[in-house]
Design a protein around this motif. Structure first.
Motif, PDB file in Angstrom:
ATOM      1  N   GLY A  74       0.859  -1.138  -0.036  1.00  9.16           N
ATOM      2  CA  GLY A  74       0.016   0.117  -0.077  1.00  9.16           C
ATOM      3  C   GLY A  74       0.821   1.140  -0.151  1.00  9.16           C
ATOM      4  O   GLY A  74       0.413   2.361   0.252  1.00  9.16           O
ATOM      5  N   ILE A  75       2.163   1.104  -0.231  1.00  7.94           N
ATOM      6  CA  ILE A  75       3.046   2.260  -0.381  1.00  7.94           C
ATOM      7  C   ILE A  75       3.280   2.563  -1.882  1.00  7.94           C
ATOM      8  O   ILE A  75       4.050   2.024  -2.415  1.00  7.94           O
ATOM      9  CB  ILE A  75       4.688   1.992   0.406  1.00  7.94           C
ATOM     10  CG1 ILE A  75       4.225   1.753   1.897  1.00  7.94           C
ATOM     11  CG2 ILE A  75       5.341   3.267   0.430  1.00  7.94           C
ATOM     12  CD1 ILE A  75       5.505   1.229   2.724  1.00  7.94           C
ATOM     13  N   GLU A  76       2.414   3.450  -2.172  1.00  7.25           N
ATOM     14  CA  GLU A  76       2.310   3.693  -3.687  1.00  7.25           C
ATOM     15  C   GLU A  76       2.978   5.055  -3.915  1.00  7.25           C
ATOM     16  O   GLU A  76       3.097   5.949  -3.176  1.00  7.25           O
ATOM     17  CB  GLU A  76       0.983   3.624  -4.393  1.00  7.25           C
ATOM     18  CG  GLU A  76       0.244   2.421  -4.157  1.00  7.25           C
ATOM     19  CD  GLU A  76      -1.157   2.506  -4.346  1.00  7.25           C
ATOM     20  OE1 GLU A  76      -1.852   3.630  -4.677  1.00  7.25           O
ATOM     21  OE2 GLU A  76      -1.895   1.497  -4.472  1.00  7.25           O
ATOM     22  N   GLY A  77       3.469   4.994  -5.111  1.00  2.81           N
ATOM     23  CA  GLY A  77       4.349   6.436  -5.639  1.00  2.81           C
ATOM     24  C   GLY A  77       5.824   6.405  -5.588  1.00  2.81           C
ATOM     25  O   GLY A  77       6.466   7.316  -6.074  1.00  2.81           O
ATOM     26  N   VAL A  78       6.256   5.557  -5.012  1.00  2.00           N
ATOM     27  CA  VAL A  78       7.605   5.320  -4.919  1.00  2.00           C
ATOM     28  C   VAL A  78       8.244   4.563  -5.970  1.00  2.00           C
ATOM     29  O   VAL A  78       9.098   5.286  -6.828  1.00  2.00           O
ATOM     30  CB  VAL A  78       8.275   4.358  -3.558  1.00  2.00           C
ATOM     31  CG1 VAL A  78       9.653   4.196  -3.454  1.00  2.00           C
ATOM     32  CG2 VAL A  78       7.697   4.920  -2.412  1.00  2.00           C
ATOM     33  N   PHE A  79       7.707   3.555  -6.552  1.00  2.00           N
ATOM     34  CA  PHE A  79       8.061   2.924  -7.866  1.00  2.00           C
ATOM     35  C   PHE A  79       6.705   2.392  -8.637  1.00  2.00           C
ATOM     36  O   PHE A  79       5.643   2.553  -7.995  1.00  2.00           O
ATOM     37  CB  PHE A  79       8.731   1.585  -7.668  1.00  2.00           C
ATOM     38  CG  PHE A  79       9.962   1.710  -6.924  1.00  2.00           C
ATOM     39  CD1 PHE A  79      11.129   2.292  -7.393  1.00  2.00           C
ATOM     40  CD2 PHE A  79      10.165   1.258  -5.500  1.00  2.00           C
ATOM     41  CE1 PHE A  79      12.404   2.474  -6.974  1.00  2.00           C
ATOM     42  CE2 PHE A  79      11.436   1.391  -4.882  1.00  2.00           C
ATOM     43  CZ  PHE A  79      12.308   2.061  -5.303  1.00  2.00           C
ATOM     44  N   PRO A  80       7.060   2.627  -9.790  1.00  2.00           N
ATOM     45  CA  PRO A  80       5.370   2.525 -10.559  1.00  2.00           C
ATOM     46  C   PRO A  80       4.946   0.910 -10.503  1.00  2.00           C
ATOM     47  O   PRO A  80       3.799   0.962 -10.153  1.00  2.00           O
ATOM     48  CB  PRO A  80       5.736   2.343 -12.307  1.00  2.00           C
ATOM     49  CG  PRO A  80       7.035   3.317 -12.132  1.00  2.00           C
ATOM     50  CD  PRO A  80       7.746   3.193 -10.716  1.00  2.00           C
ATOM     51  N   THR A  81       5.866  -0.046 -10.379  1.00  2.00           N
ATOM     52  CA  THR A  81       5.354  -1.361  -9.709  1.00  2.00           C
ATOM     53  C   THR A  81       6.442  -1.910  -9.135  1.00  2.00           C
ATOM     54  O   THR A  81       7.635  -1.435  -9.027  1.00  2.00           O
ATOM     55  CB  THR A  81       5.260  -2.251 -11.309  1.00  2.00           C
ATOM     56  OG1 THR A  81       6.278  -2.420 -11.870  1.00  2.00           O
ATOM     57  CG2 THR A  81       3.993  -1.767 -12.018  1.00  2.00           C
ATOM     58  N   ASP A  82       6.079  -3.100  -8.314  1.00  2.00           N
ATOM     59  CA  ASP A  82       7.220  -3.733  -7.395  1.00  2.00           C
ATOM     60  C   ASP A  82       8.178  -4.604  -8.327  1.00  2.00           C
ATOM     61  O   ASP A  82       7.631  -5.145  -9.314  1.00  2.00           O
ATOM     62  CB  ASP A  82       6.425  -4.540  -6.489  1.00  2.00           C
ATOM     63  CG  ASP A  82       5.810  -3.952  -5.303  1.00  2.00           C
ATOM     64  OD1 ASP A  82       6.116  -2.721  -5.028  1.00  2.00           O
ATOM     65  OD2 ASP A  82       4.832  -4.343  -4.861  1.00  2.00           O
ATOM     66  N   LEU A  83       9.401  -4.477  -7.850  1.00  2.00           N
ATOM     67  CA  LEU A  83      10.437  -5.016  -8.769  1.00  2.00           C
ATOM     68  C   LEU A  83      10.039  -6.625  -8.783  1.00  2.00           C
ATOM     69  O   LEU A  83       9.896  -7.187  -7.808  1.00  2.00           O
ATOM     70  CB  LEU A  83      11.915  -4.877  -8.166  1.00  2.00           C
ATOM     71  CG  LEU A  83      13.078  -5.358  -8.811  1.00  2.00           C
ATOM     72  CD1 LEU A  83      13.014  -4.565 -10.378  1.00  2.00           C
ATOM     73  CD2 LEU A  83      14.284  -4.941  -8.285  1.00  2.00           C
ATOM     74  N   GLY A  84      10.030  -7.137 -10.081  1.00  2.00           N
ATOM     75  CA  GLY A  84       9.863  -8.637 -10.194  1.00  2.00           C
ATOM     76  C   GLY A  84       8.344  -9.088 -10.087  1.00  2.00           C
ATOM     77  O   GLY A  84       8.160 -10.256 -10.366  1.00  2.00           O
ATOM     78  N   SER A  85       7.757  -7.967  -9.847  1.00  2.00           N
ATOM     79  CA  SER A  85       6.095  -8.331 -10.170  1.00  2.00           C
ATOM     80  C   SER A  85       5.608  -8.560 -11.633  1.00  2.00           C
ATOM     81  O   SER A  85       6.265  -8.052 -12.248  1.00  2.00           O
ATOM     82  CB  SER A  85       5.383  -7.461  -9.320  1.00  2.00           C
ATOM     83  OG  SER A  85       5.256  -6.082  -9.907  1.00  2.00           O
ATOM     84  N   GLY A  86       4.463  -9.037 -11.534  1.00  2.00           N
ATOM     85  CA  GLY A  86       3.918  -9.317 -13.242  1.00  2.00           C
ATOM     86  C   GLY A  86       4.502 -10.715 -13.850  1.00  2.00           C
ATOM     87  O   GLY A  86       5.348 -11.290 -13.254  1.00  2.00           O
ATOM     88  N   PRO A  87       3.990 -10.808 -14.906  1.00  2.00           N
ATOM     89  CA  PRO A  87       4.660 -11.837 -15.856  1.00  2.00           C
ATOM     90  C   PRO A  87       6.043 -11.628 -16.122  1.00  2.00           C
ATOM     91  O   PRO A  87       6.746 -10.582 -16.311  1.00  2.00           O
ATOM     92  CB  PRO A  87       3.767 -11.805 -17.196  1.00  2.00           C
ATOM     93  CG  PRO A  87       2.476 -11.185 -16.886  1.00  2.00           C
ATOM     94  CD  PRO A  87       3.005 -10.071 -15.741  1.00  2.00           C
ATOM     95  N   LEU A  88       6.767 -12.961 -16.188  1.00  2.00           N
ATOM     96  CA  LEU A  88       8.099 -12.862 -16.700  1.00  2.00           C
ATOM     97  C   LEU A  88       8.443 -12.742 -18.099  1.00  2.00           C
ATOM     98  O   LEU A  88       9.604 -12.888 -18.414  1.00  2.00           O
ATOM     99  CB  LEU A  88       8.853 -14.029 -16.052  1.00  2.00           C
ATOM    100  CG  LEU A  88       9.324 -14.011 -14.720  1.00  2.00           C
ATOM    101  CD1 LEU A  88       8.268 -14.114 -13.617  1.00  2.00           C
ATOM    102  CD2 LEU A  88      10.179 -15.285 -14.130  1.00  2.00           C
TER     103      LEU A  88
END
Length: 207
Positions: free
Chosen positions: A30-44
């Motif tokens: 819930g800490i948004e605005g630091v990075f667009p997405t979390d590193l390593g998240s989403g499809p590879l």
């Protein structure tokens, strides 16, 4: 003046706690605005990536059989042709559209983790021993109560011939425990549950 050797004390160690998620997956927390997405998240992968699209789902269980709800899991794997997306890869060129590494926190309600990836190719055991290892995915697990991240592997249930030839699996002294390293295929999904302790304890590697 000579300083007393007892003046500086070793800093106390601490197991992984909430700061792991805050630091590694801030958007998830819930800490948004630091990075667009979390590193390593989403499809590879993306729509140009070669290989069979699969999902890997599982839970991290403690010794009582309870799913941990604060675990964080990372994976590292070869592409469909068996090459790693790494500067140290010298055998050939890895698929530029495959990332090869991912990070997922377990669901805070259920503890389940899920990766969208591709089925990896076979890679040689080592330079001095080019026997091919069976397709596998490397796992790294941290959670509250784990002092040092745990390393393990997931092999594939539909790769029986390759698994039988794998130089790592064949070295395991207690072969009855090999199934703890096998992800079971269910359609396009492989189920891979990790047990930290107990009768079904997963084999972990000292890497």
């Amino acid at each position: 003046m000579v300083q007393s050797l007892g003046y500086l004390k070793e800093t106390a160690s601490q197991t992984a706690g909430p700061y792991v998620h805050i630091g590694c997956t801030p958007n998830f927390c819930g800490i948004e605005g630091v990075f667009p997405t979390d590193l390593g998240s989403g499809p590879l992968y993306n729509d140009k990536t070669k290989g069979e699209r699969i999902k890997v789902r599982g839970f991290v269980y403690d010794g009582t059989g309870t799913a941990l709800k604060d675990a964080m899991v990372e994976i590292w794997q070869a592409d469909a042709d068996g090459f790693y997306n790494s500067p140290s890869e010298t055998r050939g060129k890895a698929d530029p559209n495959f990332f090869g590494w991912g990070r997922q926190p377990g669901d805070m309600a259920t503890g389940e983790f899920c990766f969208d990836t591709i089925k990896p190719g076979r890679v040689p055991f080592r330079d001095s021993d080019p026997r091919p290892m069976a397709p596998h995915i490397l796992f790294w697990i941290v959670a509250r109560g784990i002092n040092i991240g745990l390393q393990t592997r997931m092999y594939f249930s539909d790769e029986e011939t390759a698994n039988a030839e794998d130089p790592i699996l064949s070295r395991i002294e207690h072969q009855v425990r090999v199934p703890t390293l096998i992800g079971k295929r269910q359609g396009d999904t492989y189920r891979f549950d990790i047990h930290l302790q107990g009768p079904d304890e997963t084999i972990f590697f000292d890497i």
